[in-house]
Write an enzyme that holds these catalytic residues in place. Structure first.
Site, PDB file in Angstrom:
ATOM      1  N   SER A 145       0.951  -1.290   0.069  1.00 30.15           N
ATOM      2  CA  SER A 145      -0.136   0.058  -0.050  1.00 30.15           C
ATOM      3  C   SER A 145       0.811   1.330   0.149  1.00 30.15           C
ATOM      4  O   SER A 145       1.976   1.082   0.460  1.00 30.15           O
ATOM      5  CB  SER A 145      -0.904  -0.077   1.196  1.00 30.15           C
ATOM      6  OG  SER A 145      -1.708   1.519   1.493  1.00 30.15           O
ATOM      7  N   TYR A 159      -2.601  -0.453   9.941  1.00 30.23           N
ATOM      8  CA  TYR A 159      -2.777  -0.728   8.256  1.00 30.23           C
ATOM      9  C   TYR A 159      -1.368  -0.593   7.711  1.00 30.23           C
ATOM     10  O   TYR A 159      -0.801  -1.335   7.210  1.00 30.23           O
ATOM     11  CB  TYR A 159      -3.728  -0.185   7.758  1.00 30.23           C
ATOM     12  CG  TYR A 159      -3.974  -0.502   6.148  1.00 30.23           C
ATOM     13  CD1 TYR A 159      -4.253  -1.909   5.723  1.00 30.23           C
ATOM     14  CD2 TYR A 159      -3.610   0.273   5.479  1.00 30.23           C
ATOM     15  CE1 TYR A 159      -4.396  -2.255   4.312  1.00 30.23           C
ATOM     16  CE2 TYR A 159      -3.655  -0.048   3.947  1.00 30.23           C
ATOM     17  CZ  TYR A 159      -4.068  -1.314   3.695  1.00 30.23           C
ATOM     18  OH  TYR A 159      -4.148  -1.563   2.271  1.00 30.23           O
TER      19      TYR A 159
END
Length: 250
Positions: A145, A159
């Site tokens: 990501s 995350y």
């Protein structure tokens, strides 16, 4: 779905989390390029059937396998099943992932464990398991990501932690597997039009406001990069990161 390229003819690919979103786009793109494609899913059997059906309707070969990325044995069993059916696995795409959001002080240990199990531990488990079935010159590609490098809003610490861990693992595994000419890379999507993050969702305008190109990515943008990394032109590209985020991190 048309088969216009055959860069991956004769190859076998396994994609974790391939029933929807970016994973589905990757599975279909690898099939378009000639690979036999297996992919895992957990809670979306209808979508898994749709993805497999689309690949097969276009003349490709697809295998959907239910496997929970929180359970190491299910990952290992899925990989062994793919290898038993097709004889090998040339390409592993570690794509399955989850997101748990909230301020650090409010996140639970259970959320931490769940995030690390799916986003980090499962990548290690799948990578380790696939090596017994992967010929020299194979490809391992992981979906990270853009938040691994820059976190523009609160509530994303867990995350970001999990996706940052993949960078170190990718570099280390690239060193370990270099003698076998197996490449290991990580692709960092930014905001991408999916069910989980729609381009017209609540945070979409805020995301576009920090992009160099104020457009959400299409899942096929990431899938195209994965297909290139899986193909012959990327045979010496390893231990590297590639960001697909409309310049959000620029």
């Amino acid at each position: 779905m048309e088969f216009i390229m055959q860069n991956l003819a004769g190859k076998v690919a396994f994609v974790t989390g391939g029933s929807r979103g970016i994973g589905a786009a990757i599975a279909k793109r690898l099939a378009r390029e000639g690979a036999k494609v297996a992919f895992s899913y957990v809670s979306t059997p209808d979508r898994a059937r749709d993805v497999a059906g689309e690949i097969e309707a276009a003349g490709g070969v697809a295998l959907a396998i239910k496997a929970d990325n929180r359970k190491a044995q299910e990952i290992e069993t899925a990989i062994n099943e793919v290898a038993a059916k097709f004889g090998k696995i040339d390409i592993l795409v570690n794509n399955a992932g989850i997101i748990e959001m909230g301020p650090v002080g409010e996140l639970s240990i259970e959320q931490f464990d769940r995030t690390v199990d799916v986003n980090v531990r499962a990548v290690f488990v799948a990578t380790k398991a696939v090596l017994a079935h992967m010929p020299d010159g194979g490809r391992i590609i992981t979906t990270g990501s853009n938040l691994a490098h820059q976190v523009p809003w609160p509530g994303l610490s867990l995350y970001a932690l999990s996706k940052s861990a993949l960078i170190g693992f990718t570099r280390g595994a690239a060193r370990d597997l270099g003698p076998r000419k197996i490449t290991v890379n990580v692709v960092h999507p930014g905001p991408t039009e999916t069910d989980m993050n729609p381009a017209e969702g609540d945070i979409a305008d805020a995301a576009r406001s920090v992009m160099a190109i104020p457009d959400y990515s299409d899942a096929n943008d990431t899938a195209g990069l994965v297909a290139w990394l899986a193909g012959p032109e990327a045979k010496v590209v390893t231990g590297s990161e590639f960001t697909v985020d409309s310049g959000m991190n620029a």
